[in-house]
Enzyme design. Structure first.
Site, mmCIF file in Angstrom:
data_model
loop_
_atom_site.group_PDB
_atom_site.id
_atom_site.type_symbol
_atom_site.label_atom_id
_atom_site.label_comp_id
_atom_site.label_asym_id
_atom_site.label_seq_id
_atom_site.Cartn_x
_atom_site.Cartn_y
_atom_site.Cartn_z
ATOM 1 N N THR A 177 127.063 46.767 55.849
ATOM 2 C CA THR A 177 128.009 47.440 54.986
ATOM 3 C C THR A 177 129.133 46.722 54.928
ATOM 4 O OG1 THR A 177 129.276 49.444 54.235
ATOM 5 C CG2 THR A 177 128.671 49.339 56.520
ATOM 6 N N HIS B 40 121.165 55.369 69.981
ATOM 7 C CA HIS B 40 121.446 55.244 71.476
ATOM 8 C C HIS B 40 119.895 55.806 72.223
ATOM 9 C CE1 HIS B 40 123.078 53.745 74.924
ATOM 10 N NE2 HIS B 40 123.980 54.548 75.214
#
Length: 481
Positions: A400, A452
């Site tokens: 992005t 994560h």
């Protein structure tokens, strides 16, 4: 010739995978216009993209069932065409294909006499099943186990909700010595069923307030929380548009629908499903900016869009090649981490309809000119609003570019199903220590968010550091690739 053979209805198709509704943006035809097989008659917007719909037969438009701006369920008839405007018999082949739909869940029903006709008018249906206009007699059902014995009349089904109808019918059958009547499956759209499952709500216990006894999201919230639930949403008008701003107006209300609605749901799901970690690094990209200028005059890049984003994309692809474990997804159902041996590189694009993330298929296998061509086509298609739903599926990693808005950095949210997203900040001239001296250099900040659950701090740090190292010394594109 009968009306059923002369007039054909075209139903709203599922133009994506599992979509339940679409908004009619624009009609290209009007009643009286002649149409041919394959001609585009309207443009619709789904939760993923804007799509043009072609008509599947020849004829003259008889009726447009909905106005522009109306949100229509999949399976609903949107246009009626006179396939024999000159009075000739319509060929069977001209019948419109039925909209694909999954089979409805079986619902135990009481027996009905063969001579009893179904009531006319719109019948309640599930999304994607279409609307039936009953006009023929119903075939008698075979007696099922546990139901009223043969020859015994069965009381007419009472009106009201399906649950109330089943309860009343059961009471009357018990009085006559009848068997057990299974409660019908509650009527609800797939997103509402998922919401109920997530909140642990049994739909059979929910009182429906929607039209034709359909359970709404507000009904589920009301059943899940003891506190007052959000007020039921009023029926949407035929044309949904922002309210006109009058002199002195302090607010403008814009309906949440289409791409924006889908993006909001996806981001909420991603933020509360994948544990996000974001790391940042500031890097001197002066050499990369010089390489961009050189490539613009290179004959092999003639006619292609060359900008810093192109080299950022290439740098990230090389970093993924050096650290392949980052290009993965979390399979909750099978409790597996799925490592992808290909990279479908998503590029976040801001459009008037909201944020979309189309991706470049097999970006890892493309040369720099091929990557530049794919990137240019992707951006141009997104700006024109022509990105297809298929182009936004199957992404693995996303970039992005918030720098185009003058923003230095941010904490991007993962695209659902992906493991990492890289935000590229604005490239600015800043004082920088270069070769022991403070000099003005082109500097930017990169931010990498990752899931994560499957990407630990070491792996995420290596990917971000490798990407920055390539942008600082772009010759590594050759030595590391």
């Amino acid at each position: 010739m009968t009306a059923s053979t002369r007039f054909r209805e075209f139903k709203m198709p599922d133009v994506g995978e599992g979509l339940t509704e679409a908004e009619i943006l624009k009609w290209y035809v009007k009643p009286g216009d002649r149409v041919t097989d394959g001609q585009v008659v309207c443009e619709v917007e789904t939760a993923k993209a804007a799509v043009e719909l072609p008509i599947p037969y020849d004829g003259v438009v008889h009726e447009l069932r909905f106005e522009e701006g109306t949100t229509v369920d999949v399976g609903m008839s949107i246009i009626m065409v006179d396939v024999a405007p000159d009075g000739a018999a319509a060929p069977e082949a001209s019948k419109a294909p039925e909209t694909p739909a999954a089979s409805a869940a079986s619902v135990a029903e009481p027996q009905m006499p063969a001579e009893e006709a179904k009531p006319k008018g719109r019948q309640p249906v599930l999304v994607g099943y279409g609307v039936s206009e009953a006009s023929t007699k119903r075939r008698a059902r075979k007696p099922a186990a546990g139901k009223a014995p043969a020859g015994q009349s069965v009381p007419a089904q009472p009106t009201g909700s399906p649950q109330a109808a089943a309860a009343a019918l059961q009471t009357e059958l018990n009085g006559r010595g009848g068997g057990v009547v299974t409660a019908p499956r509650p009527l609800a759209k797939p997103p509402v069923r998922k919401l109920a499952k997530d909140l642990g709500v049994d739909l059979a216990t929910v009182t429906p307030t929607g039209p034709d006894g359909i359970i709404t999201r507000e009904d589920v919230y009301a059943a899940a929380a003891p506190a007052p639930a959000p007020a039921p949403v009023q029926p949407e008008p035929a044309v949904e548009a922002p309210a006109p701003v009058t002199a002195g107006a302090r607010e403008t209300r814009i309906p949440i629908k289409g791409v924006r609605k889908a993006t909001a749901a996806a981001m909420i799901g991603s933020a509360f499903t994948a544990p996000h970690v974001t790391e940042f690094i500031t890097v001197d990209v002066t050499r990369t900016m010089k390489l961009v200028e050189e490539l613009k005059s290179d004959k092999d890049m003639a006619g292609l869009r060359v900008n810093p984003l192109l080299l950022v994309a290439k740098a990230l692809l090389v970093a993924i090649k050096r650290n392949p474990q980052v290009n993965a997804s979390w399979d909750e159902a099978n409790q597996e981490i799925v490592v992808k041996h290909y990279v479908n590189l998503g590029i976040a694009a801001a459009t008037p309809r909201g944020l979309i993330v189309p991706n470049i298929r097999d970006a890892h296998a493309k040369t720099l000119p091929e990557l530049a061509r794919s990137l240019g086509e992707l951006v141009a298609t997104a700006r024109e609003g022509r990105t297809t739903p298929a182009a936004m599926q199957g992404g693995t990693v996303t970039i992005t570019n918030v720098g185009v808005f003058g923003v230095d950095t941010g904490t991007p949210i993962l695209n659902p199903g992906e493991s990492a997203i890289l935000a590229v900040g604005a490239i600015k001239l800043q004082p920088w220590v270069h070769k022991g001296k403070v000099k003005p250099r082109q500097v930017t900040t990169l931010a990498l968010s990752f899931d994560h659950r499957l990407v630990d701090g070491e792996l995420g740090s290596r990917v971000l550091a490798d990407t920055a190292a390539i942008l600082e010394q772009p010759k590594r594109l050759m030595t590391w690739a």
